[in-house]
Design a protein around this motif. Structure first.
Motif, PDB file in Angstrom:
ATOM      1  N   GLN A  13     -13.507  57.865  73.194  1.00 55.25           N
ATOM      2  CA  GLN A  13     -12.096  58.250  73.318  1.00 55.25           C
ATOM      3  C   GLN A  13     -11.291  57.687  72.138  1.00 55.25           C
ATOM      4  OE1 GLN A  13      -9.769  56.454  76.449  1.00 55.25           O
ATOM      5  NE2 GLN A  13      -8.718  58.361  76.915  1.00 55.25           N
ATOM      6  N   GLY A  16      -6.568  55.350  74.673  1.00 55.15           N
ATOM      7  CA  GLY A  16      -6.427  55.526  76.117  1.00 55.15           C
ATOM      8  C   GLY A  16      -7.179  54.436  76.840  1.00 55.15           C
ATOM      9  N   ARG A  17      -7.324  54.609  78.139  1.00 58.04           N
ATOM     10  CA  ARG A  17      -7.906  53.551  78.967  1.00 58.04           C
ATOM     11  C   ARG A  17      -9.351  53.227  78.643  1.00 58.04           C
ATOM     12  NH1 ARG A  17      -5.208  52.733  83.980  1.00 58.04           N
ATOM     13  NH2 ARG A  17      -3.533  54.229  84.263  1.00 58.04           N
ATOM     14  N   LEU A  18     -10.094  54.216  78.114  1.00 56.54           N
ATOM     15  CA  LEU A  18     -11.520  53.974  77.855  1.00 56.54           C
ATOM     16  C   LEU A  18     -11.774  53.398  76.458  1.00 56.54           C
ATOM     17  CD1 LEU A  18     -13.306  57.140  79.260  1.00 56.54           C
ATOM     18  CD2 LEU A  18     -13.676  54.792  79.988  1.00 56.54           C
ATOM     19  N   ARG A  55     -10.251  63.214  72.274  1.00 50.15           N
ATOM     20  CA  ARG A  55      -9.644  63.185  73.612  1.00 50.15           C
ATOM     21  C   ARG A  55     -10.788  63.115  74.625  1.00 50.15           C
ATOM     22  NH1 ARG A  55      -4.830  65.965  75.111  1.00 50.15           N
ATOM     23  NH2 ARG A  55      -5.414  65.118  77.150  1.00 50.15           N
ATOM     24  N   ASP A  56     -10.612  62.376  75.683  1.00 47.04           N
ATOM     25  CA  ASP A  56     -11.741  62.228  76.620  1.00 47.04           C
ATOM     26  C   ASP A  56     -12.157  63.553  77.260  1.00 47.04           C
ATOM     27  OD1 ASP A  56      -9.658  62.466  78.445  1.00 47.04           O
ATOM     28  OD2 ASP A  56     -10.437  60.894  79.772  1.00 47.04           O
ATOM     29  N   ASP A  57     -11.168  64.465  77.453  1.00 45.03           N
ATOM     30  CA  ASP A  57     -11.471  65.782  78.057  1.00 45.03           C
ATOM     31  C   ASP A  57     -12.483  66.578  77.222  1.00 45.03           C
ATOM     32  OD1 ASP A  57      -8.279  66.447  79.430  1.00 45.03           O
ATOM     33  OD2 ASP A  57      -8.713  64.851  78.004  1.00 45.03           O
ATOM     34  N   GLY A  74     -15.668  58.964  81.155  1.00 45.62           N
ATOM     35  CA  GLY A  74     -15.640  58.749  82.603  1.00 45.62           C
ATOM     36  C   GLY A  74     -16.496  59.788  83.319  1.00 45.62           C
ATOM     37  N   ASN A  76     -15.855  61.078  85.992  1.00 46.87           N
ATOM     38  CA  ASN A  76     -14.918  62.092  86.497  1.00 46.87           C
ATOM     39  C   ASN A  76     -14.796  63.266  85.526  1.00 46.87           C
ATOM     40  OD1 ASN A  76     -13.676  59.796  85.079  1.00 46.87           O
ATOM     41  ND2 ASN A  76     -11.774  60.929  85.211  1.00 46.87           N
ATOM     42  N   SER A  94     -14.548  50.539  83.601  1.00 50.45           N
ATOM     43  CA  SER A  94     -13.574  51.606  83.905  1.00 50.45           C
ATOM     44  C   SER A  94     -13.888  52.247  85.255  1.00 50.45           C
ATOM     45  CB  SER A  94     -13.528  52.662  82.799  1.00 50.45           C
ATOM     46  OG  SER A  94     -13.062  52.090  81.609  1.00 50.45           O
ATOM     47  N   LYS A  95     -14.137  51.378  86.221  1.00 51.56           N
ATOM     48  CA  LYS A  95     -14.439  51.900  87.558  1.00 51.56           C
ATOM     49  C   LYS A  95     -13.152  52.379  88.222  1.00 51.56           C
ATOM     50  CE  LYS A  95     -18.676  49.544  88.514  1.00 51.56           C
ATOM     51  NZ  LYS A  95     -19.478  48.688  89.315  1.00 51.56           N
ATOM     52  N   CYS A  96     -13.197  53.520  88.814  1.00 52.52           N
ATOM     53  CA  CYS A  96     -12.051  54.015  89.587  1.00 52.52           C
ATOM     54  C   CYS A  96     -12.603  54.976  90.633  1.00 52.52           C
ATOM     55  CB  CYS A  96     -11.030  54.696  88.687  1.00 52.52           C
ATOM     56  SG  CYS A  96     -11.685  56.040  87.691  1.00 52.52           S
ATOM     57  N   ILE A 162      -7.082  60.219  90.469  1.00 54.40           N
ATOM     58  CA  ILE A 162      -7.754  58.932  90.219  1.00 54.40           C
ATOM     59  C   ILE A 162      -6.930  57.812  90.846  1.00 54.40           C
ATOM     60  CG2 ILE A 162      -8.233  57.254  88.404  1.00 54.40           C
ATOM     61  CD1 ILE A 162      -9.032  59.565  86.620  1.00 54.40           C
ATOM     62  N   SER A 164      -6.943  53.461  91.305  1.00 54.53           N
ATOM     63  CA  SER A 164      -7.660  52.187  91.108  1.00 54.53           C
ATOM     64  C   SER A 164      -7.163  51.179  92.135  1.00 54.53           C
ATOM     65  CB  SER A 164      -7.610  51.684  89.673  1.00 54.53           C
ATOM     66  OG  SER A 164      -6.312  51.588  89.210  1.00 54.53           O
TER      67      SER A 164
HETATM   68  P1  ATP Z   1      -6.968  61.440  76.602  1.00 53.35           P
HETATM   69  O1  ATP Z   1      -5.744  61.332  75.788  1.00 53.35           O
HETATM   70  O2  ATP Z   1      -8.178  60.923  75.856  1.00 53.35           O
HETATM   71  O3  ATP Z   1      -7.190  62.805  77.184  1.00 53.35           O
HETATM   72  P2  ATP Z   1      -6.307  60.636  79.325  1.00 53.35           P
HETATM   73  O4  ATP Z   1      -4.844  60.409  79.387  1.00 53.35           O
HETATM   74  O5  ATP Z   1      -6.873  61.921  79.850  1.00 53.35           O
HETATM   75  O6  ATP Z   1      -6.794  60.403  77.811  1.00 53.35           O
HETATM   76  P3  ATP Z   1      -6.837  57.958  80.324  1.00 53.35           P
HETATM   77  O7  ATP Z   1      -5.658  57.744  81.203  1.00 53.35           O
HETATM   78  O8  ATP Z   1      -6.881  57.252  79.022  1.00 53.35           O
HETATM   79  O9  ATP Z   1      -7.102  59.524  80.100  1.00 53.35           O
HETATM   80  O10 ATP Z   1      -8.142  57.625  81.195  1.00 53.35           O
HETATM   81  C1  ATP Z   1      -9.427  57.786  80.646  1.00 53.35           C
HETATM   82  C2  ATP Z   1     -10.462  57.558  81.718  1.00 53.35           C
HETATM   83  O11 ATP Z   1     -10.344  56.218  82.198  1.00 53.35           O
HETATM   84  C3  ATP Z   1     -10.328  58.414  82.980  1.00 53.35           C
HETATM   85  O12 ATP Z   1     -10.909  59.699  82.812  1.00 53.35           O
HETATM   86  C4  ATP Z   1     -11.074  57.584  83.992  1.00 53.35           C
HETATM   87  O13 ATP Z   1     -12.469  57.735  83.847  1.00 53.35           O
HETATM   88  C5  ATP Z   1     -10.683  56.180  83.580  1.00 53.35           C
HETATM   89  N1  ATP Z   1      -9.504  55.739  84.345  1.00 53.35           N
HETATM   90  C6  ATP Z   1      -8.354  56.388  84.513  1.00 53.35           C
HETATM   91  N2  ATP Z   1      -7.491  55.716  85.272  1.00 53.35           N
HETATM   92  C7  ATP Z   1      -8.109  54.575  85.586  1.00 53.35           C
HETATM   93  C8  ATP Z   1      -7.730  53.434  86.320  1.00 53.35           C
HETATM   94  N3  ATP Z   1      -6.552  53.348  86.891  1.00 53.35           N
HETATM   95  N4  ATP Z   1      -8.608  52.442  86.408  1.00 53.35           N
HETATM   96  C9  ATP Z   1      -9.802  52.511  85.802  1.00 53.35           C
HETATM   97  N5  ATP Z   1     -10.222  53.575  85.101  1.00 53.35           N
HETATM   98  C10 ATP Z   1      -9.396  54.591  84.980  1.00 53.35           C
END
Ligand code: ATP
Ligand code: MG
Length: 290
Positions: A13, A16-18, A55-57, A74, A76, A94-96, A162, A164
């Motif tokens: 990614q 973002g979160r990952l 982007r993760d998507d 993820g 997901n 990144s468990k959720c 999602i 957490s």
């Molecule tokens: P991008 O800009 O890359 O599309 P995004 O906004 O779709 O990013 P993020 O919010 O960065 O995604 O989350 C990335 C991944 O992190 C999620 O797909 C999921 O696997 C994991 N994730 C999301 N929310 C949480 C959370 N609250 N706790 C832990 N892991 C999460």
């Protein structure tokens, strides 16, 4: 391409979160690469690997199509995109969870209460499959973000998203429905048609990842105990092969060094104390190579 030139292309990614967690995980595998937020590609300094920041998507499709050879994303996203990739390994971070939620004041006795209702989500495929498996006829309304506000603005009766800690749901007046639909975490995915050279690099990478993942399940343990309790102590702490026992200068006492599984750690500690163990020291382990 000659063997020396082959590089494994890994998608992670961009931000973002990952992102941070993936970078740290790769670096813990001893792989170094330049970090510059504005670049979309980077080469590792000391491993045959090239990084693509996406982007993760987009990661599952890029891996399925061979734009990248492997990816960290993820579960997901892997489930939602249903791309043709191998899930090589769960990475333990990144468990959720993905859950349905309904307004706090809605009477809810089971999934059939969602029949005829509208559910807002950014994950329509996972939700549709779940509803189908459970024979619930509900309408799925796809939105790309801020899913939790959908019921309060009259867009939907329920949400699927999602979770957490659950605090976002709570602050939007929603209650989570159990059981959880999907437990997610970061996974390593791979293209299904890697050549032998790419596969060899992937094997090298997963060997290092296994050493980290294995270490996370264990603690290093050291303590002193009365030498007369040796048999009892070794029964409690059998070690990976057999624990190391060293004599102290006072021969009434010995010390044990070993590893113990994180899951059973506190049970063991109670048993050890009952057997006379003292001065117990517990350390994290960085890597275990089998
Ligand atoms: P991008 O800009 O890359 O599309 P995004 O906004 O779709 O990013 P993020 O919010 O960065 O995604 O989350 C990335 C991944 O992190 C999620 O797909 C999921 O696997 C994991 N994730 C999301 N929310 C949480 C959370 N609250 N706790 C832990 N892991 C999460
Ligand atoms: Mg995304």
């Amino acid at each position: 391409m000659s063997k020396l030139d082959t590089k494994l292309k890994i998608a992670i990614q961009k931000s973002g979160r990952l992102h941070e967690r993936c970078v740290r995980f790769i670096e813990s595998c001893g792989i170094k690469f330049p970090k510059n937020k504005s670049v979309l590609k980077a080469e590792a300094h000391n491993f045959p690997m090239q990084f693509l920041f996406l982007r993760d998507d987009d990661i599952p499709a890029c891996v399925a199509e061979g734009v990248a050879d492997v990816g960290m994303v993820g579960l997901n996203e892997v489930e939602e995109t249903a791309e043709n990739v191998d899930i090589v390994k769960r990475l333990g971070f990144s468990k959720c969870r993905m859950s349905l939620a309904v307004p706090k004041n809605m009477e809810y006795n089971g999934l059939q209460d969602l029949s005829g209702k509208t559910i807002a989500t950014s994950y329509p495929r996972i939700l549709q499959n779940y509803l189908k498996e459970n024979q619930v006829e509900a309408r799925v309304h796809q939105i790309s973000g801020s899913v939790e506000i959908a019921p309060s603005v009259g867009m939907a009766d329920a949400v699927f998203d999602i979770v957490s800690s659950g605090s976002t749901l709570m602050s939007n007046g929603l209650k989570e429905i159990k059981p959880t639909v999907l437990k997610s975490e970061a996974v390593l995915i791979a293209n299904r048609n890697l050549d032998t050279e790419q596969q060899a690099i992937l094997d090298k990478l997963t060997f290092r990842m296994d050493a980290l993942l294995e270490a996370q399940n264990f603690k290093y343990l050291m303590f002193n105990f009365p030498t007369t309790s040796k048999e009892e102590i070794v029964n409690i702490i059998p070690g990976l092969k057999s624990p190391t026992i060293v004599p102290l200068s006072n021969s009434n006492w010995s010390a044990l060094h070993s590893v113990v599984e994180e899951d059973v750690f506190w049970d063991k500690i109670d048993n050890l104390k009952s057997a006379g163990a003292e001065d117990i020291i517990v350390l994290p382990i960085e890597k275990i190579i089998r």
